[in-house]
Design a protein around this motif. Structure first.
Motif, PDB file in Angstrom:
ATOM      1  N   VAL A  22       0.848  -1.203   0.000  1.00  0.00           N
ATOM      2  CA  VAL A  22       0.000   0.000   0.000  1.00  0.00           C
ATOM      3  C   VAL A  22       0.879   1.248   0.000  1.00  0.00           C
ATOM      4  O   VAL A  22       0.655   2.179  -0.771  1.00  0.00           O
ATOM      5  CB  VAL A  22      -0.975   0.001   1.196  1.00  0.00           C
ATOM      6  N   TRP A  23       1.889   1.283   0.861  1.00  0.00           N
ATOM      7  CA  TRP A  23       2.790   2.441   0.902  1.00  0.00           C
ATOM      8  C   TRP A  23       3.474   2.627  -0.451  1.00  0.00           C
ATOM      9  O   TRP A  23       3.595   3.750  -0.944  1.00  0.00           O
ATOM     10  CB  TRP A  23       3.829   2.291   1.989  1.00  0.00           C
ATOM     11  N   ALA A  24       3.924   1.522  -1.049  1.00  0.00           N
ATOM     12  CA  ALA A  24       4.606   1.612  -2.343  1.00  0.00           C
ATOM     13  C   ALA A  24       3.670   2.134  -3.432  1.00  0.00           C
ATOM     14  O   ALA A  24       4.082   2.865  -4.323  1.00  0.00           O
ATOM     15  CB  ALA A  24       5.163   0.243  -2.733  1.00  0.00           C
ATOM     16  N   ARG A  25       2.419   1.758  -3.356  1.00  0.00           N
ATOM     17  CA  ARG A  25       1.449   2.200  -4.363  1.00  0.00           C
ATOM     18  C   ARG A  25       1.194   3.711  -4.290  1.00  0.00           C
ATOM     19  O   ARG A  25       1.042   4.370  -5.296  1.00  0.00           O
ATOM     20  CB  ARG A  25       0.132   1.440  -4.186  1.00  0.00           C
ATOM     21  N   PHE A  26       1.158   4.262  -3.058  1.00  0.00           N
ATOM     22  CA  PHE A  26       0.821   5.678  -2.896  1.00  0.00           C
ATOM     23  C   PHE A  26       2.033   6.595  -2.782  1.00  0.00           C
ATOM     24  O   PHE A  26       1.945   7.764  -3.158  1.00  0.00           O
ATOM     25  CB  PHE A  26      -0.100   5.866  -1.684  1.00  0.00           C
ATOM     26  N   LEU A  27       3.125   6.100  -2.274  1.00  0.00           N
ATOM     27  CA  LEU A  27       4.340   6.914  -2.157  1.00  0.00           C
ATOM     28  C   LEU A  27       5.256   6.582  -3.332  1.00  0.00           C
ATOM     29  O   LEU A  27       6.280   5.919  -3.202  1.00  0.00           O
ATOM     30  CB  LEU A  27       5.027   6.655  -0.817  1.00  0.00           C
ATOM     31  N   THR A  28       4.877   7.064  -4.490  1.00  0.00           N
ATOM     32  CA  THR A  28       5.532   6.665  -5.735  1.00  0.00           C
ATOM     33  C   THR A  28       6.914   7.276  -5.923  1.00  0.00           C
ATOM     34  O   THR A  28       7.659   6.834  -6.793  1.00  0.00           O
ATOM     35  CB  THR A  28       4.644   7.033  -6.938  1.00  0.00           C
ATOM     36  N   ASP A  29       7.264   8.283  -5.133  1.00  0.00           N
ATOM     37  CA  ASP A  29       8.593   8.874  -5.254  1.00  0.00           C
ATOM     38  C   ASP A  29       9.621   8.153  -4.374  1.00  0.00           C
ATOM     39  O   ASP A  29      10.767   8.565  -4.305  1.00  0.00           O
ATOM     40  CB  ASP A  29       8.555  10.363  -4.890  1.00  0.00           C
ATOM     41  N   VAL A  30       9.217   7.060  -3.737  1.00  0.00           N
ATOM     42  CA  VAL A  30      10.087   6.315  -2.843  1.00  0.00           C
ATOM     43  C   VAL A  30      10.452   4.981  -3.478  1.00  0.00           C
ATOM     44  O   VAL A  30       9.602   4.282  -4.017  1.00  0.00           O
ATOM     45  CB  VAL A  30       9.389   6.059  -1.477  1.00  0.00           C
ATOM     46  N   GLN A  31      11.743   4.637  -3.419  1.00  0.00           N
ATOM     47  CA  GLN A  31      12.186   3.295  -3.818  1.00  0.00           C
ATOM     48  C   GLN A  31      12.269   2.463  -2.542  1.00  0.00           C
ATOM     49  O   GLN A  31      13.005   2.802  -1.621  1.00  0.00           O
ATOM     50  CB  GLN A  31      13.561   3.344  -4.492  1.00  0.00           C
ATOM     51  N   TRP A  32      11.489   1.408  -2.470  1.00  0.00           N
ATOM     52  CA  TRP A  32      11.396   0.580  -1.269  1.00  0.00           C
ATOM     53  C   TRP A  32      12.370  -0.573  -1.348  1.00  0.00           C
ATOM     54  O   TRP A  32      12.415  -1.284  -2.333  1.00  0.00           O
ATOM     55  CB  TRP A  32       9.976   0.041  -1.108  1.00  0.00           C
ATOM     56  N   ARG A  33      13.148  -0.746  -0.288  1.00  0.00           N
ATOM     57  CA  ARG A  33      14.007  -1.925  -0.149  1.00  0.00           C
ATOM     58  C   ARG A  33      13.572  -2.659   1.107  1.00  0.00           C
ATOM     59  O   ARG A  33      13.298  -2.048   2.123  1.00  0.00           O
ATOM     60  CB  ARG A  33      15.467  -1.518  -0.041  1.00  0.00           C
ATOM     61  N   HIS A  34      13.527  -3.952   1.009  1.00  0.00           N
ATOM     62  CA  HIS A  34      13.029  -4.779   2.104  1.00  0.00           C
ATOM     63  C   HIS A  34      14.148  -5.697   2.563  1.00  0.00           C
ATOM     64  O   HIS A  34      14.795  -6.351   1.760  1.00  0.00           O
ATOM     65  CB  HIS A  34      11.848  -5.605   1.603  1.00  0.00           C
ATOM     66  N   ARG A  35      14.402  -5.752   3.870  1.00  0.00           N
ATOM     67  CA  ARG A  35      15.400  -6.662   4.440  1.00  0.00           C
ATOM     68  C   ARG A  35      14.715  -7.568   5.437  1.00  0.00           C
ATOM     69  O   ARG A  35      14.233  -7.119   6.468  1.00  0.00           O
ATOM     70  CB  ARG A  35      16.508  -5.858   5.137  1.00  0.00           C
ATOM     71  N   ASN A  36      14.621  -8.842   5.117  1.00  0.00           N
ATOM     72  CA  ASN A  36      14.022  -9.819   6.015  1.00  0.00           C
ATOM     73  C   ASN A  36      15.123 -10.400   6.890  1.00  0.00           C
ATOM     74  O   ASN A  36      15.990 -11.115   6.402  1.00  0.00           O
ATOM     75  CB  ASN A  36      13.329 -10.917   5.213  1.00  0.00           C
ATOM     76  N   LEU A  37      15.104 -10.072   8.177  1.00  0.00           N
ATOM     77  CA  LEU A  37      16.176 -10.481   9.070  1.00  0.00           C
ATOM     78  C   LEU A  37      16.105 -11.954   9.441  1.00  0.00           C
ATOM     79  O   LEU A  37      17.120 -12.560   9.778  1.00  0.00           O
ATOM     80  CB  LEU A  37      16.157  -9.615  10.331  1.00  0.00           C
ATOM     81  N   ILE A  38      14.921 -12.556   9.391  1.00  0.00           N
ATOM     82  CA  ILE A  38      14.769 -13.972   9.725  1.00  0.00           C
ATOM     83  C   ILE A  38      14.236 -14.668   8.480  1.00  0.00           C
ATOM     84  O   ILE A  38      13.048 -14.833   8.298  1.00  0.00           O
ATOM     85  CB  ILE A  38      13.807 -14.170  10.914  1.00  0.00           C
ATOM     86  N   GLN A  39      15.133 -15.065   7.602  1.00  0.00           N
ATOM     87  CA  GLN A  39      14.709 -15.539   6.291  1.00  0.00           C
ATOM     88  C   GLN A  39      13.987 -16.874   6.314  1.00  0.00           C
ATOM     89  O   GLN A  39      13.198 -17.158   5.425  1.00  0.00           O
ATOM     90  CB  GLN A  39      15.917 -15.622   5.369  1.00  0.00           C
ATOM     91  N   ASP A  40      14.243 -17.724   7.291  1.00  0.00           N
ATOM     92  CA  ASP A  40      13.609 -19.042   7.300  1.00  0.00           C
ATOM     93  C   ASP A  40      12.490 -19.131   8.321  1.00  0.00           C
ATOM     94  O   ASP A  40      12.186 -20.179   8.851  1.00  0.00           O
ATOM     95  CB  ASP A  40      14.638 -20.137   7.540  1.00  0.00           C
ATOM     96  N   GLN A  41      11.831 -18.008   8.584  1.00  0.00           N
ATOM     97  CA  GLN A  41      10.799 -17.975   9.609  1.00  0.00           C
ATOM     98  C   GLN A  41       9.443 -18.475   9.157  1.00  0.00           C
ATOM     99  O   GLN A  41       8.564 -18.698   9.961  1.00  0.00           O
ATOM    100  CB  GLN A  41      10.634 -16.564  10.123  1.00  0.00           C
TER     101      GLN A  41
END
Length: 101
Positions: A22-41
């Motif tokens: 939702v944030w990515a859809r409305f805040l179009t001037d932002v490049q979102w990067r996601h870091r999953n700290l617990i990858q096998d959760q």
């Protein structure tokens, strides 16, 4: 545009896909990067988190990086996909995290 890096550390973190998309859809001037700290959760029956973020291609980078942070999470939270056991020494965990972050 701006860049926002989201560090995610939750047992049911697939639920974060909804607000991030939702944030990515409305805040179009932002490049979102996601870091999953617990990858096998994630239990096998939950949807693949990267597929959830792909609903808006290119807007959210789904991280699969393996490094010291990932190793620390696996060592300190080895059963995060199947257990809700608390971290017994949160201060020690925080110190270790700051040492590798």
């Amino acid at each position: 545009g701006r860049e926002v890096l989201v560090w995610e550390a939750g047992v049911h973190a697939s639920l974060s896909a909804e607000p991030l998309t939702v944030w990515a859809r409305f805040l179009t001037d932002v490049q979102w990067r996601h870091r999953n700290l617990i990858q096998d959760q994630y239990p096998k029956w939950l949807p693949n988190r990267c597929d959830l973020y792909a609903t808006d291609p290119g807007r959210i980078n789904c991280d699969t990086q393996e490094d010291e942070i990932t190793g620390l999470m696996r060592a300190r939270l080895p059963e995060s996909a199947t257990s809700n056991a608390p971290i017994r020494d949160i201060d020690g965990f925080a110190a270790e995290f700051l040492g590798v972050a």
